[in-house]
Motif scaffolding. Structure first.
Motif, PDB file in Angstrom:
ATOM      1  N   UNK A  67       0.825  -1.206   0.000  1.00 25.77           N
ATOM      2  CA  UNK A  67       0.000   0.000   0.000  1.00 25.77           C
ATOM      3  C   UNK A  67       0.859   1.256   0.000  1.00 25.77           C
ATOM      4  N   UNK A  68       1.959   1.234   0.775  1.00 24.18           N
ATOM      5  CA  UNK A  68       2.852   2.390   0.826  1.00 24.18           C
ATOM      6  C   UNK A  68       3.501   2.661  -0.537  1.00 24.18           C
ATOM      7  N   UNK A  69       3.600   1.614  -1.346  1.00 25.93           N
ATOM      8  CA  UNK A  69       4.202   1.796  -2.672  1.00 25.93           C
ATOM      9  C   UNK A  69       3.462   2.841  -3.505  1.00 25.93           C
ATOM     10  N   UNK A  70       2.158   2.985  -3.259  1.00 26.61           N
ATOM     11  CA  UNK A  70       1.364   3.895  -4.079  1.00 26.61           C
ATOM     12  C   UNK A  70       1.663   5.364  -3.764  1.00 26.61           C
ATOM     13  N   UNK A  71       2.439   5.617  -2.685  1.00 24.45           N
ATOM     14  CA  UNK A  71       2.865   6.994  -2.416  1.00 24.45           C
ATOM     15  C   UNK A  71       3.816   7.486  -3.502  1.00 24.45           C
ATOM     16  N   UNK A  72       4.326   6.574  -4.315  1.00 27.03           N
ATOM     17  CA  UNK A  72       5.223   6.971  -5.399  1.00 27.03           C
ATOM     18  C   UNK A  72       4.506   7.840  -6.431  1.00 27.03           C
ATOM     19  N   UNK A  73       3.176   7.758  -6.479  1.00 27.71           N
ATOM     20  CA  UNK A  73       2.421   8.615  -7.395  1.00 27.71           C
ATOM     21  C   UNK A  73       2.477  10.084  -6.972  1.00 27.71           C
ATOM     22  N   UNK A  74       2.868  10.346  -5.716  1.00 33.31           N
ATOM     23  CA  UNK A  74       2.843  11.702  -5.192  1.00 33.31           C
ATOM     24  C   UNK A  74       4.139  12.460  -5.436  1.00 33.31           C
ATOM     25  N   UNK A  75       5.176  11.772  -5.910  1.00 33.72           N
ATOM     26  CA  UNK A  75       6.474  12.424  -6.092  1.00 33.72           C
ATOM     27  C   UNK A  75       6.483  13.269  -7.365  1.00 33.72           C
ATOM     28  N   UNK A  76       7.162  14.419  -7.291  1.00 29.72           N
ATOM     29  CA  UNK A  76       7.234  15.324  -8.435  1.00 29.72           C
ATOM     30  C   UNK A  76       8.557  15.199  -9.187  1.00 29.72           C
ATOM     31  N   UNK A  77       9.630  14.875  -8.455  1.00 29.45           N
ATOM     32  CA  UNK A  77      10.940  14.753  -9.069  1.00 29.45           C
ATOM     33  C   UNK A  77      11.276  13.284  -9.297  1.00 29.45           C
ATOM     34  N   UNK A  83      14.539   7.359  -5.332  1.00 32.42           N
ATOM     35  CA  UNK A  83      14.939   7.212  -3.922  1.00 32.42           C
ATOM     36  C   UNK A  83      13.869   6.451  -3.150  1.00 32.42           C
ATOM     37  N   UNK A  84      12.623   6.825  -3.387  1.00 36.46           N
ATOM     38  CA  UNK A  84      11.508   6.142  -2.723  1.00 36.46           C
ATOM     39  C   UNK A  84      11.443   4.685  -3.147  1.00 36.46           C
ATOM     40  N   UNK A  85      11.744   4.414  -4.405  1.00 34.01           N
ATOM     41  CA  UNK A  85      11.761   3.025  -4.876  1.00 34.01           C
ATOM     42  C   UNK A  85      12.781   2.205  -4.092  1.00 34.01           C
ATOM     43  N   UNK A  86      13.990   2.735  -3.942  1.00 32.35           N
ATOM     44  CA  UNK A  86      15.026   2.005  -3.210  1.00 32.35           C
ATOM     45  C   UNK A  86      14.640   1.814  -1.741  1.00 32.35           C
ATOM     46  N   UNK A  87      14.071   2.849  -1.133  1.00 25.93           N
ATOM     47  CA  UNK A  87      13.658   2.729   0.274  1.00 25.93           C
ATOM     48  C   UNK A  87      12.571   1.672   0.435  1.00 25.93           C
ATOM     49  N   UNK A  88      11.608   1.678  -0.491  1.00 22.52           N
ATOM     50  CA  UNK A  88      10.502   0.711  -0.407  1.00 22.52           C
ATOM     51  C   UNK A  88      10.915  -0.683  -0.857  1.00 22.52           C
ATOM     52  N   UNK A  89      12.125  -0.806  -1.376  1.00 28.58           N
ATOM     53  CA  UNK A  89      12.670  -2.117  -1.703  1.00 28.58           C
ATOM     54  C   UNK A  89      13.495  -2.667  -0.537  1.00 28.58           C
TER      55      UNK A  89
END
Length: 463
Positions: A67-77, A83-89
């Motif tokens: 579910x937290x993975x979907x926060x990636x839609x909120x990133x602008x850069x 960075x979020x991908x690596x953290x969520x991995x």
């Protein structure tokens, strides 16, 4: 589209982690969560409650982070996205591993509290089995065709004009060496005597050696196909290239599921053999699996079967085991920084893409991308375009939502890209064998470079 792919990858990893680590809670050779228990207590309510809770925690972690993975839609850069991908991995992996260690200790505490300690039995030496321990495994001769095909393919690659020929050729060699090393390790595995029944022990060892040698040999041919298909796809054009790429993806996913199914089948066959005896020989090895990995300095083995029955694991008590684990950590850190640094440079520096017009050449640069030195004499045409002609296929380099750098195939022709897709138009430089696409972050600077280049080429042709 990139965000959707990244989220899909993360959810897939979470599901695989929850499923694979959950197998440790199912009895295999009387082992539950790295603890060997008496056969009569494997179905005790306390044991089943702990293992059920452990599997539930794994799936809860998988669900929460999915579910937290979907926060990636909120990133602008794009840099923040990666960075979020690596953290969520990496963070879920740590959570999965920490949960496994916690419940390993929970089972160990329950075992000690209930007095379910097993007497340590001496190592059983079966000289007859030792002398014929490899009679069912596949030999190195099965690797010869794969080796010959790899050499031929590597020579074809090196003679081609493919941008990734060297990398693919090296990968072929490394893949073949890994397969040969795995087969050698299987051959070197000492015999296992999990029971007092010599017949069961022989069947158990023959079965394990055979199936793992099949995996080793199969990996050699799988690697060959996995590297051959992208190479041949780069030699094709249009729809056939796309079909080849999709076929490769289907084969990779299919091979992965087939491998897991095959190893689960091996585990079931092992358990079926062990179920025929009433006693299981315990040799005090639980103490070496306290962290879910094998750590035993006095054991000379570098590779050995894990306790789940689905993998080969490394003895981290050996010097080479420590070196290998350190190399993996360094590789992950290296890939992480190699992925993030160029994107941060592209996001937060004024001119990440650079162009220098010299006396007789145009030099194009981008962070962590190969520099192109385009001779003015080789340039056939310079134009401004609003989009890339289809099909666009990346062969190596970076391809995200905002940036594209590296080697591509654009409209079935080799191309090198230095693009910010938000900055239009693109500068297209056409040569006989390759096209170059370039853009500054600022539209006006791209147009100025275009005018300078056109003027330079006109004066250059007159001279």
């Amino acid at each position: 589209m990139l965000v959707v792919i990244l989220i899909g990858v993360l959810i897939f990893v979470n599901v695989i982690m929850a499923f694979s680590l959950g197998l440790a809670a199912k009895p295999h050779k009387n082992v539950i969560l790295e603890n060997t228990l008496p056969k009569e207590v494997l179905e005790k309510p306390e044991v089943k409650a702990l293992t059920k809770k452990y599997r539930l925690r794994l799936w809860q972690i998988a669900g929460i982070f999915s579910l937290l993975n979907f926060t990636m839609f909120l990133t602008q850069y794009e840099s923040f996205l990666m960075t979020l991908f690596w953290l969520l991995l990496l963070i879920p992996m740590g959570a999965f591993y920490g949960t496994e260690i916690f419940y390993i200790r929970q089972v160990a505490q329950l075992k000690a509290k209930k007095g379910w300690q097993l007497p340590v039995t001496p190592i059983l030496v079966d000289t007859k089995l030792t002398q014929t321990k490899n009679r069912k495994m596949l030999g190195f001769k099965y690797l010869i065709p794969a080796f010959i095909l790899s050499v031929v393919l590597a020579l074809i690659m090196l003679k081609s004009q493919n941008d990734n020929a060297v990398i693919l050729s090296i990968s072929l060699v490394v893949g073949g060496l890994i397969s040969a090393g795995l087969l050698y390790s299987v051959k070197r595995l000492p015999v296992s005597a999990p029971t007092n029944d010599e017949s069961i022990n022989r069947q158990y060892n023959d079965l394990t050696k055979h199936d793992w040698s099949v995996v080793a040999v199969g990996s050699a041919y799988g690697t060959l196909v996995a590297l051959a298909m992208p190479f041949f796809a780069s030699q094709l054009s249009g729809v056939w290239a796309q079909i080849t790429v999709w076929l490769l993806l289907i084969l990779v996913v299919g091979f992965s599921f087939l491998l897991v199914a095959y190893l689960i089948s091996l585990r079931k066959k092992q358990d079926a053999l062990l179920s025929q005896v009433t006693e299981f020989r315990y040799q005090g090895e639980d103490q070496y699996w306290r962290f879910g990995v094998y750590i035993n300095e006095s054991d000379h083995r570098l590779l050995l079967p894990d306790r789940i029955g689905l993998n080969m694991t490394m003895n981290l008590g050996r010097p080479m085991g420590k070196i290998f684990m350190g190399a993996i950590v360094l590789l992950v850190v290296g890939v992480l920084f190699a992925t993030l640094i160029p994107i941060y440079l592209m996001d937060f520096t004024k001119d990440p893409f650079q162009a220098a017009l010299k006396e007789d050449e145009l030099v194009l640069k981008a962070p962590f991308a190969a520099t192109s030195e385009v001779k003015l004499a080789d340039i056939q045409q310079v134009t401004l375009v609003d989009k890339l002609k289809s099909p666009v296929e990346r062969t190596s380099g970076y391809g995200g939502e905002d940036y594209s750098t590296g080697y591509y195939m654009v409209a079935d022709k080799k191309a090198t890209l230095y693009l910010d897709s938000r900055s239009l138009p693109f500068l297209k430089i056409t040569t006989k064998n390759r096209d170059y696409y370039f853009t500054f972050k600022e539209e006006q600077k791209t147009k100025q470079l275009y005018q300078k280049l056109v003027t330079k080429l006109q004066s250059y042709s007159k001279a």
